[in-house]
Every structure is written in C-alpha cells, then in structure tokens.
Scaffold this active site. Structure first.
Site, mmCIF file in Angstrom:
data_model
loop_
_atom_site.group_PDB
_atom_site.id
_atom_site.type_symbol
_atom_site.label_atom_id
_atom_site.label_comp_id
_atom_site.label_asym_id
_atom_site.label_seq_id
_atom_site.Cartn_x
_atom_site.Cartn_y
_atom_site.Cartn_z
ATOM 1 N N ARG A 161 -1.182 -0.532 -6.578
ATOM 2 C CA ARG A 161 -0.779 0.684 -7.320
ATOM 3 C C ARG A 161 -0.733 0.406 -8.826
ATOM 4 O O ARG A 161 0.178 0.842 -9.525
ATOM 5 C CB ARG A 161 0.587 1.196 -6.858
ATOM 6 N N SER A 236 4.700 8.591 -2.414
ATOM 7 C CA SER A 236 5.719 7.534 -2.461
ATOM 8 C C SER A 236 6.344 7.475 -3.857
ATOM 9 O O SER A 236 5.623 7.403 -4.840
ATOM 10 C CB SER A 236 5.096 6.174 -2.156
ATOM 11 N N GLU A 332 7.116 4.232 -8.557
ATOM 12 C CA GLU A 332 5.653 4.195 -8.458
ATOM 13 C C GLU A 332 4.942 5.201 -9.364
ATOM 14 O O GLU A 332 4.001 4.816 -10.057
ATOM 15 C CB GLU A 332 5.263 4.359 -6.980
HETATM 16 N N1 EPU Z 1 9.518 3.359 7.508
HETATM 17 C C1 EPU Z 1 10.795 3.649 7.930
HETATM 18 N N2 EPU Z 1 11.389 4.788 7.503
HETATM 19 C C2 EPU Z 1 10.782 5.667 6.684
HETATM 20 C C3 EPU Z 1 9.482 5.385 6.234
HETATM 21 C C4 EPU Z 1 8.877 4.213 6.655
HETATM 22 O O1 EPU Z 1 11.389 2.892 8.677
HETATM 23 O O2 EPU Z 1 11.395 6.688 6.341
HETATM 24 C C5 EPU Z 1 8.872 2.132 7.982
HETATM 25 C C6 EPU Z 1 8.221 2.306 9.343
HETATM 26 O O3 EPU Z 1 8.368 1.113 10.061
HETATM 27 C C7 EPU Z 1 6.768 2.533 9.018
HETATM 28 C C8 EPU Z 1 6.600 1.637 7.814
HETATM 29 O O4 EPU Z 1 7.832 1.746 7.099
HETATM 30 O O5 EPU Z 1 5.933 2.139 10.070
HETATM 31 C C9 EPU Z 1 5.453 2.022 6.901
HETATM 32 O O6 EPU Z 1 5.514 3.423 6.624
HETATM 33 P P1 EPU Z 1 4.182 4.234 6.269
HETATM 34 O O7 EPU Z 1 3.086 3.900 7.197
HETATM 35 O O8 EPU Z 1 4.540 5.665 6.135
HETATM 36 O O9 EPU Z 1 3.744 3.626 4.877
HETATM 37 P P2 EPU Z 1 4.562 3.212 3.569
HETATM 38 O O10 EPU Z 1 4.524 1.744 3.426
HETATM 39 O O11 EPU Z 1 5.884 3.878 3.523
HETATM 40 C C10 EPU Z 1 2.443 3.160 2.068
HETATM 41 C C11 EPU Z 1 1.961 3.786 0.790
HETATM 42 C C12 EPU Z 1 1.509 5.205 1.023
HETATM 43 C C13 EPU Z 1 0.408 5.197 2.055
HETATM 44 C C14 EPU Z 1 0.910 4.549 3.336
HETATM 45 C C15 EPU Z 1 -0.199 4.357 4.339
HETATM 46 C C16 EPU Z 1 3.121 2.694 -1.052
HETATM 47 C C17 EPU Z 1 4.169 2.837 -2.099
HETATM 48 N N3 EPU Z 1 2.992 3.755 -0.226
HETATM 49 O O12 EPU Z 1 3.618 3.871 2.451
HETATM 50 O O13 EPU Z 1 0.992 5.688 -0.204
HETATM 51 O O14 EPU Z 1 -0.043 6.505 2.330
HETATM 52 O O15 EPU Z 1 1.413 3.231 3.043
HETATM 53 O O16 EPU Z 1 -1.060 3.371 3.901
HETATM 54 O O17 EPU Z 1 2.437 1.694 -0.974
HETATM 55 C C18 EPU Z 1 1.610 6.791 -2.228
HETATM 56 O O18 EPU Z 1 1.305 5.764 -2.807
HETATM 57 O O19 EPU Z 1 2.012 7.807 -2.838
HETATM 58 C C19 EPU Z 1 1.514 6.840 -0.773
HETATM 59 C C20 EPU Z 1 1.903 7.896 -0.051
#
Ligand code: EPU
Length: 336
Positions: A161, A236, A332
C-alpha cells in the site's frame, strides 16, 4: 473546466470539503495552462475517484479531478501484452475490459473502487495480487519540474500500500496513464483463503476461468465491504501491521486465535481487522461515524461526518489496539 467547489460527491467517504478551485482534467492539452498554475502553488491536490482520501472540511488550494480516458493496446512483448490506460478510466470497468479481451492478471483486483491513475499511488492489492506485479510503467506530470516523466516499475518504489507517489509531497505527481503488462497465458491465483475455499473455484485449477475468479472476487467483496454509493467508506482504514517473528510468537502465546500471515522475510503481517474486532469495535457507531459490521478494518460515514470526527474514532481504535496488543496501527488512506 471549473466546477463547484463542494467535493462531497467526489470522495467515497462522502466528507464535505469546500475546495478553493476544482479543475476537471479531460484532455492533456489543458496541461499547457494547468502546469504553470500547479507549479505556482500553494500545494494542489490530485483526485481520481476520491476512494482513498480523507478530505478536510476546507481546502484552500487547487484540486485537479483527473478524467482522462482511453485504452490502447500498445504492443506485444514476449508472453505479455502491453496496454496503455488513461488515468481517469474507472478501475473496475478496466478490469472487466481486460478480462473480456483475454489480457490476463487483473481478475483478483475486481470491484476495487477508484480510477486507474490512483491505483499505483497506494499499489492497490487484493486476494493475493498486487498492482505492482501487473504494471510496466507509469507516466506522470511532475509538477515542480513541469514535465512528463515515465517511471519504470522499479522507479515507482512500490511497497505494501505504498509507492513514491504516496510518499511524495502532496500534489507533486499527476499520473496521466499506466502501462500494464498482462499475460497472454491464463494462470489463476487462488492462494488467498477466501478464494481457496470458494465453492465456484474448487474445480481443478486448469478448469477455472478468469471470469470465474472475477465473479468470485466480486461476490466476496460485496459480502464484506460496504458499497460507497450506499455507505461512505474508503476501504481498509488501517494497514495490516507487520511485526517481527519474536513479537508474533509472544502475541500468539497470549492470543492463540491471532490471525497472521508469514512474510518472505520472516516477519508476520497481522490481520488488523481481527485486532480491532477483539477490542470490541466491530459494528460500533459513534455519532455520524462507525466501524463496519462485516469488516472491522473499514470505517464508515453514516452521513454528515467531518474528517475530524472520523480521525477521532481512528485514534480511539489505534489506542485500544496499542493498549491490548502493543501493536501500532498505521492509517492507510491519504489524510489531506
Ligand atoms: N478479520 C476479523 N475480523 C474482521 C475482519 C477481518 O477477524 O472484522 C480477520 C479474519 O480472520 C479474516 C482476516 O482477518 O479472514 C482477513 O480479512 P480480509 O480477507 O477481509 O482481509 P484484510 O486483511 O482485512 C486486506 C486488504 C484489503 C483487501 C483484502 C483482500 C489491507 C489494509 N486490506 O484486508 O484491501 O481487499 O485484504 O485481499 O491490506 C483496502 O486496501 O482498502 C482493502 C480493502
């Protein structure tokens, strides 16, 4: 072309922002006039679809909304196609076009809000793919030098990012086009847990089409992430924090459920959404702002919020995560 100065319809958080002057850039011929104006300062702001910015209530500077359009197949380069896409093209529409044309590699990045020109700034990434793996170069107008510069992928200094465009002084770069390098041979990326366990993608990976992956990604996003047209948000709001192996091991002893991903360099990326959820914020609301009920990493504007209120909530969350886990969350989106 000048426009009314209220930017609330031009940022996906829906924050009210009165800018001094807004120019819509539709044709590069406008740069003859706009270039010197931007160089004179004060610091301008370059805006795509406004899907990754937190705007202040007043902005005493020039805002350029980039609306340049056009997609051109530039050339064939070995096992890739090189395609030039103008900065003002809608990101998701471009992903759909690329997939329909058999220019492979962007399927996992479907439905990300924003424009093509904004994508390199934060090196957008999702479901196992990052933009920097798919681009050849970026062409931008450098404001202080008043000239176009084409930066190779290496020169863009991409990170998680992050890029030189994000680290530069605000308004220094005006990205006009992105040259993509997209594969001629289809190769799915199904490593991300949400895709690996997706029912539509459980076929032998050779049988999975790019359209299947794009459809699955869009379905996952629609389920977890709020549509900014309905509920203001900037995706995010924090980066997933990276910690050392030692810190990860210590945290895992205290929190066996901790969600973390091992990185190539031995460090660990923690799921910030999990940390925030554990602190009890998921689905909470405070005044006009809140934490999304399906994804704790997403802050939302229920309507009428100002940047100060949103940033105060972000600060409360950061402090709680710091206190509970000893981990520092980094915001972010770009704070203007
Ligand atoms: N999780 C929770 N609670 C929550 C959210 C997430 O426990 O409320 C845990 C779960 O175990 C879940 C894991 O976190 O499986 C990962 O969650 P998710 O797959 O939604 O991905 P993320 O790590 O929260 C990142 C990116 C997103 C991107 C997704 C998918 C960043 C800051 N965010 O989110 O990017 O869409 O992975 O690759 O790296 C963005 O940058 O704006 C964005 C949405």
């Amino acid at each position: 072309m000048m426009q009314a100065s209220d930017l609330s319809a031009f940022n996906t958080l829906g924050l009210t922002c009165h800018a001094k002057q807004v120019v819509v850039l539709q044709d590069l011929a406008q740069m003859a006039e706009l270039g010197p104006l931007l160089a004179q300062g004060p610091q301008g702001l370059v805006l795509g679809a406004g899907s990754n910015v937190v705007l202040p209530s007043t902005l005493p500077s020039l805002v350029v909304r980039v609306a340049l359009k056009g997609i051109t197949l530039a050339q064939s380069a070995g096992d890739h196609w090189l395609i030039d896409v103008a900065a003002g093209e809608n990101w998701h529409d471009w992903v759909v076009t690329a997939t329909a044309n058999g220019w492979w590699g962007l399927e996992n990045l479907g439905l990300i809000p924003g424009t093509v020109g904004a994508a390199p700034v934060q090196n957008i990434g999702a479901y196992g793919v990052e933009l920097c793996q798919r681009i050849e170069s970026v062409t931008a107008w450098q404001v202080t030098e008043q000239k176009y510069v084409t930066l190779s992928r290496a020169e863009c200094g991409f990170g998680y990012r992050d890029s030189i465009f994000k680290r530069a002084r605000r308004g220094e770069w005006l990205i006009v086009s992105v040259r993509f390098a997209l594969a001629k041979a289809w190769q799915p990326v199904l490593t991300y847990p949400d895709l690996a366990r997706h029912p539509q993608l459980s076929l032998a990976s050779q049988a999975v089409t790019a359209q299947d992956v794009l459809d699955a990604v869009c379905a996952v996003r629609r389920r977890k992430l709020p549509d900014p047209a309905i509920l203001g948000n900037a995706g995010s709001f924090f980066k997933n924090p990276v910690v050392s192996a030692a810190q990860h091991a210590a945290l895992q002893v205290r929190f066996p459920q901790l969600v973390a991903y091992a990185q190539k360099d031995g460090s660990f990326k923690l799921a910030a959404g999990w940390l925030i959820e554990q602190c009890g914020f998921k689905g909470m609301r405070s005044g006009a702002v809140g934490v999304h009920a399906q994804q704790a990493l997403v802050l939302v504007n229920y309507g009428g919020a100002q940047a100060t209120e949103l940033l105060a909530l972000a600060d409360t969350i950061r402090q709680a995560v710091q206190t509970s886990f000893g981990v520092t969350l980094e915001i972010e989106p770009v704070i203007v």
